[in-house]
Design a protein around this motif. Structure first.
Motif, mmCIF file in Angstrom:
data_model
loop_
_atom_site.group_PDB
_atom_site.id
_atom_site.type_symbol
_atom_site.label_atom_id
_atom_site.label_comp_id
_atom_site.label_asym_id
_atom_site.label_seq_id
_atom_site.Cartn_x
_atom_site.Cartn_y
_atom_site.Cartn_z
ATOM 1 N N ASP A 93 9.734 -2.460 12.237
ATOM 2 C CA ASP A 93 10.269 -1.860 11.018
ATOM 3 C C ASP A 93 9.185 -1.085 10.266
ATOM 4 N N PHE A 94 8.005 -1.676 10.151
ATOM 5 C CA PHE A 94 6.905 -0.955 9.508
ATOM 6 C C PHE A 94 6.534 0.288 10.314
ATOM 7 N N ALA A 95 6.481 0.143 11.643
ATOM 8 C CA ALA A 95 6.065 1.256 12.506
ATOM 9 C C ALA A 95 7.023 2.441 12.419
ATOM 10 N N THR A 96 8.285 2.162 12.168
ATOM 11 C CA THR A 96 9.282 3.245 12.098
ATOM 12 C C THR A 96 9.638 3.617 10.664
ATOM 13 N N GLY A 97 8.913 3.042 9.712
ATOM 14 C CA GLY A 97 9.162 3.371 8.314
ATOM 15 C C GLY A 97 10.446 2.778 7.753
ATOM 16 N N ARG A 98 10.933 1.684 8.350
ATOM 17 C CA ARG A 98 12.184 1.075 7.911
ATOM 18 C C ARG A 98 12.010 -0.269 7.229
ATOM 19 N N ASN A 99 10.787 -0.585 6.785
ATOM 20 C CA ASN A 99 10.606 -1.857 6.088
ATOM 21 C C ASN A 99 11.415 -1.852 4.798
ATOM 22 N N ARG A 100 12.173 -2.927 4.564
ATOM 23 C CA ARG A 100 12.981 -3.018 3.352
ATOM 24 C C ARG A 100 12.623 -4.241 2.510
ATOM 25 N N THR A 117 0.808 -1.212 0.000
ATOM 26 C CA THR A 117 0.000 0.000 0.000
ATOM 27 C C THR A 117 0.846 1.270 0.000
ATOM 28 N N GLU A 118 0.315 2.270 -0.633
ATOM 29 C CA GLU A 118 0.937 3.595 -0.662
ATOM 30 C C GLU A 118 0.099 4.597 0.124
ATOM 31 N N ASP A 119 -1.123 4.227 0.467
ATOM 32 C CA ASP A 119 -2.064 5.113 1.135
ATOM 33 C C ASP A 119 -1.755 5.200 2.634
ATOM 34 N N ALA A 120 -1.585 6.412 3.140
ATOM 35 C CA ALA A 120 -1.215 6.620 4.544
ATOM 36 C C ALA A 120 -2.283 6.097 5.501
ATOM 37 N N ALA A 121 -3.537 6.329 5.193
ATOM 38 C CA ALA A 121 -4.616 5.869 6.077
ATOM 39 C C ALA A 121 -4.653 4.344 6.134
ATOM 40 N N THR A 122 -4.436 3.700 5.009
ATOM 41 C CA THR A 122 -4.410 2.236 4.976
ATOM 42 C C THR A 122 -3.219 1.703 5.749
ATOM 43 N N ARG A 123 -2.073 2.353 5.593
ATOM 44 C CA ARG A 123 -0.882 1.929 6.353
ATOM 45 C C ARG A 123 -1.129 2.029 7.853
ATOM 46 N N GLU A 124 -1.749 3.118 8.287
ATOM 47 C CA GLU A 124 -2.041 3.278 9.720
ATOM 48 C C GLU A 124 -3.005 2.205 10.212
ATOM 49 N N ARG A 125 -4.032 1.901 9.415
ATOM 50 C CA ARG A 125 -5.000 0.876 9.795
ATOM 51 C C ARG A 125 -4.316 -0.492 9.882
ATOM 52 N N LEU A 126 -3.480 -0.812 8.903
ATOM 53 C CA LEU A 126 -2.765 -2.091 8.926
ATOM 54 C C LEU A 126 -1.812 -2.177 10.111
ATOM 55 N N GLN A 127 -1.141 -1.082 10.413
ATOM 56 C CA GLN A 127 -0.225 -1.072 11.556
ATOM 57 C C GLN A 127 -0.989 -1.314 12.859
ATOM 58 N N LEU A 128 -2.163 -0.713 12.990
ATOM 59 C CA LEU A 128 -2.993 -0.941 14.173
ATOM 60 C C LEU A 128 -3.411 -2.406 14.257
ATOM 61 N N MET A 129 -3.826 -2.971 13.140
ATOM 62 C CA MET A 129 -4.221 -4.377 13.114
ATOM 63 C C MET A 129 -3.044 -5.285 13.474
#
Length: 140
Positions: A104-111, A32-44
């Motif tokens: 890594d996802f939470a801090t924006g470091r996913n590679r 995903t590139e969408d910020a709202a979707t990323r936040e929802r996935l991170q919460l899940m």
């Protein structure tokens, strides 16, 4: 003792459900590139990890209780148990790796790409096959 075995199976099944689903969330998160979707996935992801970690502890605890009841026998005929314990240790490491990937996802470091996560998602399936075969068939 049957209650302890039943609880062990219930918690193992529940833990595996989380181990199957969390990497699937990672696949979606990586795509995903969408910020709202990323936040929802991170919460899940966070909620699932916080839910499945106690399940892992309970699964292992009831498994050890069952093993202790039957005796920590290490002789012939119990080699399957050593292989199972090795696979459980690998699953614990996999679970810990999932925590790291979440961070890594939470801090924006996913590679990793979504393709990598699709392959990563297959490991618990293979372990489940092996563990069930070891416990039921007791090949060695």
């Amino acid at each position: 003792m049957l209650w302890v075995k039943a609880l062990h199976i219930i918690f193992v099944t529940s833990w595996f459900a989380g181990l199957f689903y969390l990497p699937r969330l990672f696949v979606n998160h990586a795509m995903t590139e969408d910020a709202a979707t990323r936040e929802r996935l991170q919460l899940m992801e966070r909620k699932l990890l916080r839910f499945m970690t106690p399940l892992a502890v309970l699964a292992i605890g009831f498994g050890l209780w069952t093993w202790a009841y039957y005796g920590f026998y290490a002789g012939a005929g119990w080699r399957w148990m050593h292989a199972k314990l090795l696979l459980v240790a690998l699953l614990v490491g996999y679970h810990g790796w999932c925590w790291q990937l979440y961070r890594d996802f939470a801090t924006g470091r996913n590679r990793h790409s979504h393709v990598w996560f699709r392959w990563f998602n297959e490991f618990p399936v293979l372990v489940l096959f092996a563990v069930v075969i070891l416990v039921v068939v007791k090949p060695f």
